[in-house]
Design a protein around this motif. Structure first.
Motif: not given
Length: 73
Positions: A43-49
């Motif tokens: 997963n790649t993103a600024d905020q990952v939950k």
């Protein structure tokens, strides 16, 4: 075109790197890898939950040998 090359010092060449001195028609650096990763690993993103209550990655490889890299042009 031929050339005279002086002293060369090679410190490091990566696994898929190519070192060449002189005339060459074609260079094709090729490499392959096998990756095992569990749920939510790439997963790649600024905020990952990511919520993984029960996760398991099967790394058993019954056939032992995978498809190799063949001759390519």
């Amino acid at each position: 075109m031929p050339a005279f090359v002086g002293a060369v010092q090679v410190v490091n060449i990566s696994a898929s790197g190519v070192f060449n001195i002189g005339d060459v028609f074609q260079i094709q650096p090729i490499s392959s890898t096998k990756v095992f990763a569990g749920a939510g690993s790439f997963n790649t993103a600024d905020q990952v939950k990511v919520i993984n209550e029960l996760s398991s990655t099967n790394t058993f490889d019954a056939d032992v040998i995978d498809q190799g890299i063949g001759f390519t042009l």
